[in-house]
Design a protein around this motif. Sequence first.
Motif, PDB file in Angstrom:
ATOM      1  N   ASN A 276       0.853  -1.184   0.000  1.00 18.60           N
ATOM      2  CA  ASN A 276       0.000   0.000   0.000  1.00 18.60           C
ATOM      3  C   ASN A 276       0.888   1.233   0.000  1.00 18.60           C
ATOM      4  O   ASN A 276       1.776   1.368   0.859  1.00 18.60           O
ATOM      5  CB  ASN A 276      -0.922   0.011   1.218  1.00 18.60           C
ATOM      6  N   ILE A 277       0.687   2.107  -0.937  1.00 22.08           N
ATOM      7  CA  ILE A 277       1.502   3.311  -1.057  1.00 22.08           C
ATOM      8  C   ILE A 277       1.424   4.137   0.219  1.00 22.08           C
ATOM      9  O   ILE A 277       0.357   4.309   0.799  1.00 22.08           O
ATOM     10  CB  ILE A 277       1.033   4.144  -2.273  1.00 22.08           C
ATOM     11  N   GLY A 278       2.571   4.649   0.657  1.00 21.99           N
ATOM     12  CA  GLY A 278       2.645   5.488   1.849  1.00 21.99           C
ATOM     13  C   GLY A 278       2.858   4.718   3.131  1.00 21.99           C
ATOM     14  O   GLY A 278       2.903   5.311   4.203  1.00 21.99           O
ATOM     15  N   GLN A 279       3.032   3.385   3.015  1.00 20.83           N
ATOM     16  CA  GLN A 279       3.191   2.559   4.211  1.00 20.83           C
ATOM     17  C   GLN A 279       4.392   1.614   4.087  1.00 20.83           C
ATOM     18  O   GLN A 279       4.312   0.451   4.472  1.00 20.83           O
ATOM     19  CB  GLN A 279       1.921   1.759   4.475  1.00 20.83           C
ATOM     20  N   ALA A 280       5.497   2.107   3.580  1.00 19.09           N
ATOM     21  CA  ALA A 280       6.662   1.242   3.383  1.00 19.09           C
ATOM     22  C   ALA A 280       7.133   0.640   4.704  1.00 19.09           C
ATOM     23  O   ALA A 280       7.495  -0.546   4.762  1.00 19.09           O
ATOM     24  CB  ALA A 280       7.798   2.026   2.728  1.00 19.09           C
ATOM     25  N   ASN A 281       7.136   1.437   5.770  1.00 22.69           N
ATOM     26  CA  ASN A 281       7.577   0.933   7.073  1.00 22.69           C
ATOM     27  C   ASN A 281       6.587  -0.089   7.635  1.00 22.69           C
ATOM     28  O   ASN A 281       6.959  -1.188   8.064  1.00 22.69           O
ATOM     29  CB  ASN A 281       7.797   2.086   8.057  1.00 22.69           C
ATOM     30  N   TYR A 282       5.329   0.267   7.605  1.00 23.88           N
ATOM     31  CA  TYR A 282       4.264  -0.603   8.126  1.00 23.88           C
ATOM     32  C   TYR A 282       4.174  -1.902   7.323  1.00 23.88           C
ATOM     33  O   TYR A 282       4.069  -2.998   7.876  1.00 23.88           O
ATOM     34  CB  TYR A 282       2.951   0.173   8.077  1.00 23.88           C
ATOM     35  N   ALA A 283       4.208  -1.787   5.997  1.00 26.02           N
ATOM     36  CA  ALA A 283       4.110  -2.964   5.142  1.00 26.02           C
ATOM     37  C   ALA A 283       5.301  -3.891   5.334  1.00 26.02           C
ATOM     38  O   ALA A 283       5.151  -5.117   5.343  1.00 26.02           O
ATOM     39  CB  ALA A 283       3.998  -2.544   3.674  1.00 26.02           C
ATOM     40  N   ALA A 284       6.501  -3.318   5.481  1.00 25.75           N
ATOM     41  CA  ALA A 284       7.691  -4.143   5.701  1.00 25.75           C
ATOM     42  C   ALA A 284       7.556  -4.929   7.002  1.00 25.75           C
ATOM     43  O   ALA A 284       7.883  -6.124   7.064  1.00 25.75           O
ATOM     44  CB  ALA A 284       8.941  -3.264   5.738  1.00 25.75           C
ATOM     45  N   ALA A 285       7.058  -4.268   8.046  1.00 26.68           N
ATOM     46  CA  ALA A 285       6.875  -4.951   9.329  1.00 26.68           C
ATOM     47  C   ALA A 285       5.804  -6.029   9.233  1.00 26.68           C
ATOM     48  O   ALA A 285       5.988  -7.156   9.707  1.00 26.68           O
ATOM     49  CB  ALA A 285       6.511  -3.928  10.407  1.00 26.68           C
ATOM     50  N   LYS A 286       4.685  -5.703   8.603  1.00 24.90           N
ATOM     51  CA  LYS A 286       3.575  -6.655   8.538  1.00 24.90           C
ATOM     52  C   LYS A 286       3.875  -7.826   7.604  1.00 24.90           C
ATOM     53  O   LYS A 286       3.431  -8.951   7.842  1.00 24.90           O
ATOM     54  CB  LYS A 286       2.297  -5.939   8.106  1.00 24.90           C
ATOM     55  N   GLY A 287       4.603  -7.570   6.524  1.00 21.57           N
ATOM     56  CA  GLY A 287       5.043  -8.667   5.676  1.00 21.57           C
ATOM     57  C   GLY A 287       6.018  -9.571   6.418  1.00 21.57           C
ATOM     58  O   GLY A 287       5.968 -10.800   6.299  1.00 21.57           O
ATOM     59  N   GLY A 288       6.889  -8.955   7.221  1.00 23.07           N
ATOM     60  CA  GLY A 288       7.808  -9.733   8.044  1.00 23.07           C
ATOM     61  C   GLY A 288       7.077 -10.592   9.051  1.00 23.07           C
ATOM     62  O   GLY A 288       7.473 -11.737   9.310  1.00 23.07           O
ATOM     63  N   ILE A 289       6.009 -10.062   9.626  1.00 17.50           N
ATOM     64  CA  ILE A 289       5.224 -10.833  10.604  1.00 17.50           C
ATOM     65  C   ILE A 289       4.581 -12.052   9.937  1.00 17.50           C
ATOM     66  O   ILE A 289       4.521 -13.134  10.529  1.00 17.50           O
ATOM     67  CB  ILE A 289       4.173  -9.928  11.272  1.00 17.50           C
TER      68      ILE A 289
END
Length: 299
Positions: free
Chosen positions: A164-177
């Motif tokens: 999702n655009i604008g959520q590089a930090n959040y997406a990286a964490a959630k993909g890692g989870i």
Amino acid sequence: MGICDGRVAIVTGGGRGVGRAYALMLASQGAKVVVNDLGAAANGVGADLSPAQEVVNEIVAKGGEAIVNGSDVSDWAQAHAMVQGAVDQFGHLDILINNAGILRDRMMVNMTEDDWDAVIKVHLKGTFAPAHHAANYWRTESKAGRQRDARIINTSSGSGLFGNIGQANYAAAKGGIASFTIVIARELARIGVTVNAIAPRAQTRMTENLREVSGEALLRRDPEWIAALVTWLASPAARDVTGRVFEAWGFGYSVAGGWTHGPITEASRDPATVEDGVRHILAAARYNAGIDRDTWLNP
């Protein structure tokens, strides 16, 4: 009597939103609940234990058992103390729901180092640290001949699964989870621990400014739809379900598929000969699943 009768659960981020719904529904189904929440703002700033206390008060008023915990789940020692505190208070631990999170949304080129570090720490380390300490408790119990029918339920996101655009930090964490969930499900199966993850879609303070919803769409974004699935996964009935990532909201539940092996072409040691084969497999490959290519009902 409920489907989680006698079980002991920790819910991180349990003071508001989906975490609150998890805590209340687990308690309504007979679980004793540790409601963990720092009470920070959505961006992680500040602390206030009153939201967690309100959830505990509501559980107790209905005849359930619950306690407040204000540990920072991304702090190694505090995460250990939270797990040990649940055991000390209730005698054992059966369920860990890693739900705590914050948002620091920005386009990547505008994102600060602190924006990145804070989100990764709360989501990714804040999932790893409690899971590590809970798993070590269950391993000790198993070695002592007291293997528990235990659960870890983590929180991923559609942003982490599909981008999702604008959520590089959040997406990286959630993909890692999501990846973390699959790995530790394999590691912990031998000691009776199942590990799954939820990618929830709900209307909470974390999402209320992302899009406007009303009517039926708002109803279907009530966290209770997600809490029902989480509570079932936490119950003995789900002892054979592990290593899965579920999308969940009022429009339905789905098992999210991970990366898959796609079309293949012959490899080459010569970069000048690579293009034809790569163009061929790109043409044959499916597009990445994504928020913009969603197959869900999208009101």
